[in-house]
Design a protein around this motif. Sequence first.
Motif, PDB file in Angstrom:
ATOM      1  N   MET A  41       0.813  -1.220   0.000  1.00  0.00           N
ATOM      2  CA  MET A  41       0.000   0.000   0.000  1.00  0.00           C
ATOM      3  C   MET A  41       0.847   1.272   0.000  1.00  0.00           C
ATOM      4  O   MET A  41       0.423   2.310  -0.509  1.00  0.00           O
ATOM      5  CB  MET A  41      -0.934   0.015   1.220  1.00  0.00           C
ATOM      6  N   PHE A  42       2.043   1.211   0.574  1.00  0.00           N
ATOM      7  CA  PHE A  42       2.876   2.404   0.694  1.00  0.00           C
ATOM      8  C   PHE A  42       3.524   2.808  -0.640  1.00  0.00           C
ATOM      9  O   PHE A  42       4.112   3.880  -0.740  1.00  0.00           O
ATOM     10  CB  PHE A  42       3.953   2.180   1.750  1.00  0.00           C
ATOM     11  N   ILE A  43       3.402   1.955  -1.650  1.00  0.00           N
ATOM     12  CA  ILE A  43       3.954   2.279  -2.968  1.00  0.00           C
ATOM     13  C   ILE A  43       3.202   3.466  -3.580  1.00  0.00           C
ATOM     14  O   ILE A  43       3.806   4.381  -4.143  1.00  0.00           O
ATOM     15  CB  ILE A  43       3.886   1.058  -3.910  1.00  0.00           C
ATOM     16  N   VAL A  44       1.870   3.439  -3.480  1.00  0.00           N
ATOM     17  CA  VAL A  44       1.051   4.486  -4.101  1.00  0.00           C
ATOM     18  C   VAL A  44       1.339   5.870  -3.525  1.00  0.00           C
ATOM     19  O   VAL A  44       1.498   6.838  -4.290  1.00  0.00           O
ATOM     20  CB  VAL A  44      -0.453   4.139  -4.001  1.00  0.00           C
ATOM     21  N   PRO A  45       1.423   6.059  -2.192  1.00  0.00           N
ATOM     22  CA  PRO A  45       1.749   7.401  -1.677  1.00  0.00           C
ATOM     23  C   PRO A  45       3.078   7.938  -2.200  1.00  0.00           C
ATOM     24  O   PRO A  45       3.183   9.142  -2.503  1.00  0.00           O
ATOM     25  CB  PRO A  45       1.807   7.185  -0.157  1.00  0.00           C
ATOM     26  N   MET A  46       4.084   7.070  -2.335  1.00  0.00           N
ATOM     27  CA  MET A  46       5.383   7.523  -2.832  1.00  0.00           C
ATOM     28  C   MET A  46       5.295   7.994  -4.278  1.00  0.00           C
ATOM     29  O   MET A  46       5.898   9.003  -4.657  1.00  0.00           O
ATOM     30  CB  MET A  46       6.413   6.399  -2.677  1.00  0.00           C
ATOM     31  N   ILE A  47       4.529   7.281  -5.099  1.00  0.00           N
ATOM     32  CA  ILE A  47       4.372   7.679  -6.502  1.00  0.00           C
ATOM     33  C   ILE A  47       3.495   8.918  -6.621  1.00  0.00           C
ATOM     34  O   ILE A  47       3.765   9.821  -7.425  1.00  0.00           O
ATOM     35  CB  ILE A  47       3.776   6.519  -7.324  1.00  0.00           C
ATOM     36  N   THR A  48       2.447   8.983  -5.791  1.00  0.00           N
ATOM     37  CA  THR A  48       1.498  10.091  -5.861  1.00  0.00           C
ATOM     38  C   THR A  48       2.158  11.433  -5.556  1.00  0.00           C
ATOM     39  O   THR A  48       1.723  12.483  -6.049  1.00  0.00           O
ATOM     40  CB  THR A  48       0.323   9.842  -4.896  1.00  0.00           C
ATOM     41  N   LEU A  49       3.213  11.422  -4.750  1.00  0.00           N
ATOM     42  CA  LEU A  49       3.944  12.659  -4.444  1.00  0.00           C
ATOM     43  C   LEU A  49       4.515  13.319  -5.699  1.00  0.00           C
ATOM     44  O   LEU A  49       4.774  14.527  -5.720  1.00  0.00           O
ATOM     45  CB  LEU A  49       5.083  12.364  -3.463  1.00  0.00           C
ATOM     46  N   LEU A  50       4.703  12.529  -6.765  1.00  0.00           N
ATOM     47  CA  LEU A  50       5.275  13.042  -8.008  1.00  0.00           C
ATOM     48  C   LEU A  50       4.211  13.560  -8.978  1.00  0.00           C
ATOM     49  O   LEU A  50       4.547  14.118 -10.017  1.00  0.00           O
ATOM     50  CB  LEU A  50       6.092  11.945  -8.702  1.00  0.00           C
ATOM     51  N   ILE A  51       2.927  13.378  -8.634  1.00  0.00           N
ATOM     52  CA  ILE A  51       1.834  13.735  -9.542  1.00  0.00           C
ATOM     53  C   ILE A  51       1.285  15.117  -9.191  1.00  0.00           C
ATOM     54  O   ILE A  51       1.012  15.397  -8.019  1.00  0.00           O
ATOM     55  CB  ILE A  51       0.705  12.685  -9.462  1.00  0.00           C
ATOM     56  N   PRO A  52       1.110  15.996 -10.167  1.00  0.00           N
ATOM     57  CA  PRO A  52       0.536  17.325  -9.880  1.00  0.00           C
ATOM     58  C   PRO A  52      -0.937  17.214  -9.501  1.00  0.00           C
ATOM     59  O   PRO A  52      -1.647  16.318  -9.980  1.00  0.00           O
ATOM     60  CB  PRO A  52       0.714  18.082 -11.195  1.00  0.00           C
ATOM     61  N   GLU A  53      -1.368  18.121  -8.636  1.00  0.00           N
ATOM     62  CA  GLU A  53      -2.775  18.149  -8.238  1.00  0.00           C
ATOM     63  C   GLU A  53      -3.657  18.399  -9.464  1.00  0.00           C
ATOM     64  O   GLU A  53      -3.223  18.985 -10.459  1.00  0.00           O
ATOM     65  CB  GLU A  53      -2.990  19.255  -7.206  1.00  0.00           C
ATOM     66  N   SER A  54      -4.883  17.926  -9.399  1.00  0.00           N
ATOM     67  CA  SER A  54      -5.824  18.107 -10.498  1.00  0.00           C
ATOM     68  C   SER A  54      -6.020  19.587 -10.805  1.00  0.00           C
ATOM     69  O   SER A  54      -6.502  20.355  -9.962  1.00  0.00           O
ATOM     70  CB  SER A  54      -7.176  17.479 -10.149  1.00  0.00           C
ATOM     71  N   ALA A  55      -5.627  19.997 -12.006  1.00  0.00           N
ATOM     72  CA  ALA A  55      -5.818  21.389 -12.408  1.00  0.00           C
ATOM     73  C   ALA A  55      -7.297  21.739 -12.450  1.00  0.00           C
ATOM     74  O   ALA A  55      -7.701  22.858 -12.105  1.00  0.00           O
ATOM     75  CB  ALA A  55      -5.186  21.613 -13.785  1.00  0.00           C
ATOM     76  N   ARG A  56      -8.108  20.778 -12.828  1.00  0.00           N
ATOM     77  CA  ARG A  56      -9.551  21.017 -12.908  1.00  0.00           C
ATOM     78  C   ARG A  56     -10.121  21.307 -11.517  1.00  0.00           C
ATOM     79  O   ARG A  56     -10.969  22.188 -11.347  1.00  0.00           O
ATOM     80  CB  ARG A  56     -10.243  19.791 -13.528  1.00  0.00           C
ATOM     81  N   TRP A  57      -9.644  20.560 -10.499  1.00  0.00           N
ATOM     82  CA  TRP A  57     -10.114  20.795  -9.133  1.00  0.00           C
ATOM     83  C   TRP A  57      -9.621  22.148  -8.616  1.00  0.00           C
ATOM     84  O   TRP A  57     -10.378  22.893  -7.985  1.00  0.00           O
ATOM     85  CB  TRP A  57      -9.613  19.671  -8.217  1.00  0.00           C
ATOM     86  N   LEU A  58      -8.356  22.472  -8.886  1.00  0.00           N
ATOM     87  CA  LEU A  58      -7.788  23.747  -8.431  1.00  0.00           C
ATOM     88  C   LEU A  58      -8.546  24.927  -9.039  1.00  0.00           C
ATOM     89  O   LEU A  58      -8.887  25.900  -8.350  1.00  0.00           O
ATOM     90  CB  LEU A  58      -6.309  23.821  -8.792  1.00  0.00           C
ATOM     91  N   LEU A  59      -8.818  24.835 -10.331  1.00  0.00           N
ATOM     92  CA  LEU A  59      -9.532  25.920 -11.006  1.00  0.00           C
ATOM     93  C   LEU A  59     -10.969  26.032 -10.504  1.00  0.00           C
ATOM     94  O   LEU A  59     -11.520  27.133 -10.425  1.00  0.00           O
ATOM     95  CB  LEU A  59      -9.513  25.698 -12.516  1.00  0.00           C
ATOM     96  N   SER A  60     -11.572  24.884 -10.164  1.00  0.00           N
ATOM     97  CA  SER A  60     -12.956  24.917  -9.667  1.00  0.00           C
ATOM     98  C   SER A  60     -13.052  25.628  -8.328  1.00  0.00           C
ATOM     99  O   SER A  60     -14.117  26.109  -7.953  1.00  0.00           O
ATOM    100  CB  SER A  60     -13.502  23.491  -9.538  1.00  0.00           C
ATOM    101  N   ARG A  61     -11.932  25.715  -7.607  1.00  0.00           N
ATOM    102  CA  ARG A  61     -11.900  26.412  -6.321  1.00  0.00           C
ATOM    103  C   ARG A  61     -11.374  27.840  -6.454  1.00  0.00           C
ATOM    104  O   ARG A  61     -11.173  28.538  -5.453  1.00  0.00           O
ATOM    105  CB  ARG A  61     -11.011  25.630  -5.341  1.00  0.00           C
ATOM    106  N   GLY A  62     -11.098  28.261  -7.684  1.00  0.00           N
ATOM    107  CA  GLY A  62     -10.606  29.606  -7.911  1.00  0.00           C
ATOM    108  C   GLY A  62      -9.117  29.763  -7.680  1.00  0.00           C
ATOM    109  O   GLY A  62      -8.611  30.895  -7.661  1.00  0.00           O
ATOM    110  N   ASP A  63      -8.387  28.663  -7.528  1.00  0.00           N
ATOM    111  CA  ASP A  63      -6.931  28.720  -7.307  1.00  0.00           C
ATOM    112  C   ASP A  63      -6.230  28.681  -8.669  1.00  0.00           C
ATOM    113  O   ASP A  63      -5.687  27.652  -9.084  1.00  0.00           O
ATOM    114  CB  ASP A  63      -6.490  27.549  -6.432  1.00  0.00           C
ATOM    115  N   PHE A  64      -6.234  29.817  -9.365  1.00  0.00           N
ATOM    116  CA  PHE A  64      -5.678  29.858 -10.716  1.00  0.00           C
ATOM    117  C   PHE A  64      -4.155  29.763 -10.712  1.00  0.00           C
ATOM    118  O   PHE A  64      -3.559  29.267 -11.661  1.00  0.00           O
ATOM    119  CB  PHE A  64      -6.149  31.116 -11.441  1.00  0.00           C
ATOM    120  N   LYS A  65      -3.516  30.248  -9.678  1.00  0.00           N
ATOM    121  CA  LYS A  65      -2.055  30.202  -9.608  1.00  0.00           C
ATOM    122  C   LYS A  65      -1.557  28.758  -9.650  1.00  0.00           C
ATOM    123  O   LYS A  65      -0.710  28.397 -10.481  1.00  0.00           O
ATOM    124  CB  LYS A  65      -1.565  30.903  -8.341  1.00  0.00           C
TER     125      LYS A  65
END
Length: 526
Positions: free
Chosen positions: A257-281
Motif C-alpha cells: 500500500m505504501f507504494i502508491v503514496p510515494m508515486i502520488t507525491l510526483l503527480i501534480p494536483e488536479s488542475a480542474r479541481w484547483l480551477l474549480s476552487r478559484g486557485d488559478f495560480k
Amino acid sequence: MRKFSRVSSICFPQISSLLTLDDILDKYIGKFGKFQKLLTLYILLFVAPLIGFNTTTHFLILLEPPHLCTKQNKSSSLFNFTDGSKNSSLKYNGSELLSLKQDYSSKRDFNYDIIYPTVVSENDWVCENSWKAKIAHVVYRAGSFCGMLIIGILSDTYGRVPTTIFCFSIAGIAGLSTIVSAHNYALFLICRAFMGFVSFKGTVPMVLATEYVGSNKRSLISNGLLLMIGVTNISLPWIAYFLRDWRILTVMTSAAMFIVPMITLLIPESARWLLSRGDFKNGKKSLRHVARINGVSLSDDILNNLKSDDKTVCSVLKIFKYSRFLRFYSITTLMWILCAMISYGGNLFAAVLSSHPFLLLSINSAIDVIASITSKWVADHYGRKKTVCFSCFFTLISYTLIAFVPQESIFFIVILLIGRFWITITYNVKFLYAAEICPTIVRSRAVSTRLALGAIGSAASAAIVSIDLIGKSTPLIIFGTASGFNIILMLLLPETLNQPLPETLEDANNFGLLAENKIFKEEPNC
C-alpha cells in the motif's frame, strides 16, 4: 491571413477568446499525451491491484476451514487422553489432569486440505463463536460505508493528491496492525474498520485521472481500473492458497500500500479541481507541469485567457437548487443501488454452488475481466445509454431463463455466468457514468456518496437470496426484474459519450440540453 503565435517549436492559433480547460487540453496540451499515459499506467499497475488487495485479503483471512462443532472429549467422563497414537493412553491426576483437559478441550479439529489456517480457525471463531467473524465483516462494511462518504468530502476539500496519499497510508498501517492485533478482538475490529474505511480509496485517483484525459479516454481509465482489480482477484486467491499463511499474505498486501503514496507525491494536483476552487495560480502551475511532460511549453497568453467563473467552495446541499441535475443524480444513484444488489446478490447465490472458495472467486473475477474489456469497447462505440440498456436486457433474459433450468444441470452454471457477464458490463459503465455527469466542484463527494448508497443494494441482496417463493431460482428472477427496471431508468438519462465534463452545478444542470434540443428540432412537424 490567420495569425499564429509560436510556443516552443509548435505553432498555436492566436488566442482571441476565453478558453475552457477542455479547450487547453484539446488544442495545446494534448488529451492523451505522455503525462496522461503515465497516469493511466499508475492507475492500472498500482492503484487497481491495491484496491483488490484490500477487499480480497479481508475475505481470504476470514475464511472458515471445514470443522466439527462438537469438540472431542468435551463431554467425556473418563479421565483418559491420548498422546497422539491410536493405542496408547496416559493417565493423569489432580491439577495436571484439570490443566490438560482444559487445554485439549479448547482445540478443535479443522480440515486444512483446501482452506489454510486463518484468523477464524486460529481464534476458534466458529460454532458458538461464529458471531465474531460475522461482526468483523459487518465492521468492515460499516467502515467502508463511512469511508465512501468522508473520503469524497476530503477529496473535494483538500485535493485529490493529499487524499490519495492519506488513504493508502492508512490502508498500509491498518493492514500491518491487523497481524499484531489478531488475538485482541477489540483491536482487530478497529483495524478492520480502518481497512474498510479506505476500501474504496481508488475512486480518488480515478477521478484525478478522469479530470486530465480527453472524453474519449475516460472509459479506458474506469474500465481499466475494474479490469485490473479483476486480474488481481483472479491471482490473489491462488497466491494465498499456495502461501497457506494468512500473516504472510497480510504483510505482502499491506506493505504494498505504501507504494502508491510515494508515486502520488510526483503527480501534480488536479488542475480542474484547483480551477474549480478559484486557485488559478496553482491550477496554471499544474497545467505547465503536464504540458512540460507532454513536450509542450504553454505561453502566458494561453493561460491568461483561461476562463474564470469565480468558483468557490461549494456546499453539496446546493445540488437541491438544480432540479434537472438532481433528477439525473437521483436516477443514476437508484440504478447504482440496483446494480450493487444484482451483482452482489449473484455472487452470494453462486457461493453455495461451490465448496472451493478460491476457484469460485477466480471464475467470477475472470468473468469480470472479460466484461471490463468488452464494456470499454462497446461503451466507446455505441454510447453509455445503449450499452447499459442492452446489457440490462440480456441480464433480464439470462436470469429469467434460469428459472426453467434444473439447478443440477451444467446449463444452470453457464447461464448464471452469462448473467454475471452482462450485469458486470452494466456495473462498469455506471461506475464511469457518475464521474461524467457530476460537476468538478462536487465530483468526488457525489461519486463517493453514490457508492456508499450502493451498500443498501448489497444489504438487500443478502435477504433476497434467501427468498424461495417459486423455487430456488426466485432470487435470480427478482434480480432480472430489477435489471429490466434499470432499462427504463437509463432511458431518462442523457448520453455522456464524447461530452465535456461539467465544471459547475449550472453546467451539470444544463448537461445534454443541446443534444435534446437538436433531437426535437430534427423531429418532423405534424
